[in-house]
Design a protein around this motif. Structure first.
Motif, PDB file in Angstrom:
ATOM      1  N   HIS A 221      23.501  25.766   2.875  1.00  0.00           N
ATOM      2  CA  HIS A 221      23.256  25.697   4.103  1.00  0.00           C
ATOM      3  C   HIS A 221      24.468  25.057   4.914  1.00  0.00           C
ATOM      4  CE1 HIS A 221      18.617  25.985   3.776  1.00  0.00           C
ATOM      5  NE2 HIS A 221      19.125  25.911   2.274  1.00  0.00           N
ATOM      6  N   SER A 250      23.068  30.516   4.288  1.00  0.00           N
ATOM      7  CA  SER A 250      22.119  30.231   5.237  1.00  0.00           C
ATOM      8  C   SER A 250      22.915  29.619   6.503  1.00  0.00           C
ATOM      9  CB  SER A 250      21.083  29.430   4.799  1.00  0.00           C
ATOM     10  OG  SER A 250      20.061  29.181   5.862  1.00  0.00           O
ATOM     11  N   GLN A 280      21.636  34.703   5.300  1.00  0.00           N
ATOM     12  CA  GLN A 280      20.354  34.416   5.692  1.00  0.00           C
ATOM     13  C   GLN A 280      20.525  33.733   7.121  1.00  0.00           C
ATOM     14  OE1 GLN A 280      18.587  33.614   1.295  1.00  0.00           O
ATOM     15  NE2 GLN A 280      18.332  32.300   2.877  1.00  0.00           N
TER      16      GLN A 280
END
Length: 284
Positions: A221, A250, A280
């Motif tokens: 992330h 992400s 993502q």
């Protein structure tokens, strides 16, 4: 530490589950394309299914049970916290599922990490129950979707009576391993006593997890606020990153600069990684 309860013996009701899971597993194998692993083929077909246990959810017993059920359901991937006990719980659930349906597809196990403490997936609620007034209606306990807050009335001296209901204090608070940082409790506290504590996963511990043969993928992330922290994290993981099959990144949609950010991140990753790459979009 919570010790997962052993699975019950196979019951008659499990026969239907086994038959359904076998049918799902067989059907998905028939539809594979080329020489890609079934999980990657599912991405190509657009029917990839991932169970997200939560980047901060660390209740081993619940993670194990979720992994068991969703493995039988035929998911392609199980995404969990980058914690050794949680990884062990996921694998235990997968193994139990395989003992029920030997032909079931083993989902890839993905661990989630972050490069920046500003990512809301990586935080926990926290408060001191001693600060909670005894006449509080405990809305935090009611609103928590993970049952991660427990406040019990404890007496200090003597017993509480109907004529004196406010003696004593609250005990308990946030059950850390169950809290996944959703933030629902923060605005409902009438006394503003709850705070969010953010953190970054330890890259050294993450690198060790990547060396395990039962970890297949990693999701990183990133907040999209530059690439320096991503670069630092990637440097820490570069020695073990090729032990996994897939790296997912992400990141938030930052408008016209999103593709440029992705290209910059890929340039950082490319020299060290030879596996599959997945992007993502996430809301932060």
């Amino acid at each position: 530490m919570v010790v997962p309860v052993p699975p019950p013996p196979l019951l008659a009701s499990h026969v239907a589950v086994r038959a359904a899971a076998s049918a799902i597993s067989h059907g998905r194998r028939v539809l594979l394309n080329g020489d890609h692993p079934p999980q990657v083929a599912a991405l190509g077909r657009g029917d990839w299914v991932k169970l997200i246990c939560g980047a901060s959810f660390e209740d081993a017993a619940d993670v194990r049970n979720l992994s068991l059920v969703y493995t039988l359901a035929g998911v392609d991937c199980i995404d969990c916290a980058a914690d050794a006990s949680v990884v062990g719980a996921v694998n235990e659930g997968i193994e139990v599922a395989a003992s029920i349906v030997p032909t079931v597809q083993r989902p890839w196990l993905m661990i989630s990490v972050n490069d920046d403490c500003r990512d809301l997936h990586f935080r926990k609620a926290e408060f001191d129950p001693d600060d909670c007034p005894l006449d509080c209606s405990k809305p935090c306990e009611k609103v928590c979707p993970a049952d991660a807050i427990s406040l019990k009335h404890s007496m200090v001296d003597g017993e509480r009576t109907l004529s004196d209901p406010l003696r004593g204090k609250y005990e308990g608070g946030v059950i850390t391993e169950r809290c996944y940082g959703c933030g629902r409790c923060l605005p409902v506290c009438p006394y503003d006593r709850i705070r969010a504590v953010s953190y970054v996963r330890d890259p050294t511990m993450t690198a060790e997890l990547l060396k395990r043969d039962d970890v297949d993928a990693i999701e990183i992330h990133t907040t999209g606020k530059g690439t320096d922290m991503f670069n630092t994290l990637w440097d820490n993981l570069s020695g073990s990153i090729n032990n996994v099959k897939l790296v997912a990144v992400s990141l938030p949609d930052i408008g016209e600069s999103t593709v440029d950010l992705m290209n910059t991140i890929y340039t950082i990753m490319e020299p060290h990684f030879k596996g599959y790459n997945l992007w993502q979009m996430a809301d932060l």
